[in-house]
Design a protein around this motif. Structure first.
Motif, PDB file in Angstrom:
ATOM      1  N   ARG A  30       0.819  -1.213   0.000  1.00 27.42           N
ATOM      2  CA  ARG A  30       0.000   0.000   0.000  1.00 27.42           C
ATOM      3  C   ARG A  30       0.854   1.265   0.000  1.00 27.42           C
ATOM      4  NH1 ARG A  30      -3.715  -1.419   5.085  1.00 27.42           N
ATOM      5  NH2 ARG A  30      -1.586  -1.794   5.851  1.00 27.42           N
ATOM      6  N   TYR A 220     -11.525   9.249   1.334  1.00 25.31           N
ATOM      7  CA  TYR A 220     -10.233   8.639   1.037  1.00 25.31           C
ATOM      8  C   TYR A 220      -9.251   9.735   0.661  1.00 25.31           C
ATOM      9  CZ  TYR A 220     -12.796   4.222   0.761  1.00 25.31           C
ATOM     10  OH  TYR A 220     -13.586   3.131   1.043  1.00 25.31           O
ATOM     11  N   HIS A 231       1.366   3.882   5.206  1.00 28.70           N
ATOM     12  CA  HIS A 231      -0.075   3.654   5.252  1.00 28.70           C
ATOM     13  C   HIS A 231      -0.506   3.231   6.650  1.00 28.70           C
ATOM     14  CE1 HIS A 231      -4.006   1.861   4.417  1.00 28.70           C
ATOM     15  NE2 HIS A 231      -4.006   2.506   3.274  1.00 28.70           N
ATOM     16  N   GLN A 232       0.225   2.329   7.245  1.00 22.72           N
ATOM     17  CA  GLN A 232      -0.141   1.834   8.575  1.00 22.72           C
ATOM     18  C   GLN A 232      -0.078   2.936   9.624  1.00 22.72           C
ATOM     19  OE1 GLN A 232       2.005  -1.640   9.866  1.00 22.72           O
ATOM     20  NE2 GLN A 232       1.249  -1.518  11.969  1.00 22.72           N
ATOM     21  N   SER A 235      -2.874   5.523   9.087  1.00 27.18           N
ATOM     22  CA  SER A 235      -4.185   4.914   9.363  1.00 27.18           C
ATOM     23  C   SER A 235      -4.497   4.901  10.851  1.00 27.18           C
ATOM     24  CB  SER A 235      -4.230   3.490   8.801  1.00 27.18           C
ATOM     25  OG  SER A 235      -4.126   3.493   7.392  1.00 27.18           O
ATOM     26  N   GLU A 236      -3.477   4.893  11.677  1.00 28.05           N
ATOM     27  CA  GLU A 236      -3.661   4.857  13.132  1.00 28.05           C
ATOM     28  C   GLU A 236      -4.061   6.205  13.713  1.00 28.05           C
ATOM     29  OE1 GLU A 236       0.074   3.394  14.468  1.00 28.05           O
ATOM     30  OE2 GLU A 236      -0.308   1.309  13.849  1.00 28.05           O
ATOM     31  N   GLU A 243      -9.837   7.242   5.390  1.00 26.13           N
ATOM     32  CA  GLU A 243      -8.804   6.246   5.105  1.00 26.13           C
ATOM     33  C   GLU A 243      -7.845   6.780   4.042  1.00 26.13           C
ATOM     34  OE1 GLU A 243     -10.240   2.427   3.941  1.00 26.13           O
ATOM     35  OE2 GLU A 243     -11.698   2.285   5.583  1.00 26.13           O
ATOM     36  N   LEU A 244      -6.642   6.249   4.041  1.00 27.48           N
ATOM     37  CA  LEU A 244      -5.735   6.511   2.925  1.00 27.48           C
ATOM     38  C   LEU A 244      -6.111   5.604   1.767  1.00 27.48           C
ATOM     39  CD1 LEU A 244      -2.102   6.805   4.343  1.00 27.48           C
ATOM     40  CD2 LEU A 244      -3.826   8.587   4.032  1.00 27.48           C
TER      41      LEU A 244
END
Length: 254
Positions: A30, A220, A231-232, A235-236, A243-244
């Motif tokens: 991602r 998005y 991404h991770q 996202s947190e 969201e990405l």
């Protein structure tokens, strides 16, 4: 309608080859972000918004075998440089492709790709029919589009609302008049370049604030530079409903 993110990244902040930042060394697919573009599939129609330098590979990767139209948001090279590669669809389909663009963008294309528009055309060059768009609603292959003008610093850029879906890249400011066109969208896509301040793009904080103001069911973020973070990690920290985007993400809108 099905929306596929052909690319979710940007030329902004592309690192040197030896970069060892978290995004560039990430094993998460991602974080592999090609230049921003989407594929809209409505019934049997394939419509692409923007054809950046990665256009050919994006079409191959997504398995797109037929192209009905190409729509441009603006004239910057990270959104237009792949225009030449529509010639493969010309060859396969045996016809010109409709290309929708603002008059200013058309002028830039004619300058950059002068051989396409020459009076005496070389055999095998891309075949396209330019269709001028502006501030009024229009149709692409029978699909209604509502243009939304945003400002990319001092450059007007067009975003588009298609039914309950709105797609915007390269925004820094959006007027109240244009925001009214977006509100009510169920899905919003907006640019979030990086966390640091930028002269012509929403930062992550600004994009989150814009998403909350519009109030779409789902937002998005796209046009992401490697400076934003993985991404991770991002996202947190983004709020619920945000969201990405990532390359290959598909959204089904009924």
């Amino acid at each position: 309608m099905k929306v596929t993110f052909l690319g979710s990244g940007t030329s902004q902040g592309i690192p040197v080859i030896a970069c060892s930042c978290a995004v560039c060394t990430s094993a998460d697919t991602r974080d592999n972000r090609l230049r921003s573009s989407i594929l809209l599939q409505v019934d049997d129609k394939n419509i692409v918004i923007d054809s950046g330098p990665d256009f050919r590979y994006q079409m191959l990767r997504a398995g797109v075998m037929h192209l009905d139209a190409l729509v441009f948001t603006h004239e910057h090279k990270d959104h237009t440089a792949g225009l030449d590669d529509i010639r493969a669809f010309n060859y396969k389909q045996g016809e010109a492709i409709n290309v929708y663009a603002h008059k200013r963008v058309q002028d830039a294309l004619k300058k950059e790709f002068s051989y396409i528009f020459a009076n005496h055309k070389y055999p095998g060059i891309p075949q396209l029919d330019l269709v001028e768009i502006g501030h009024h609603p229009f149709e692409v292959a029978g699909v209604p589009f509502i243009p939304i003008e945003v400002m990319h610093f001092q450059l007007p850029v067009l975003g588009f609302r298609i039914a309950d879906f709105t797609y915007i890249t390269d925004a820094k400011t959006v007027s109240d008049v244009e925001k009214a066109k977006i509100k009510g969208s169920k899905v919003l896509v907006i640019n979030a370049l990086q966390q640091e301040k930028h002269i012509s793009h929403f930062t992550l904080e600004e994009a989150v604030a814009f998403a909350q103001e519009i109030g779409a069911e789902k937002t998005y973020f796209t046009h992401i530079s490697h400076r934003l973070g993985t991404h991770q990690k991002i996202s947190e920290i983004v709020p619920a409903g945000v969201e990405l985007a990532y390359d290959g993400l598909c959204i089904n809108l009924g």
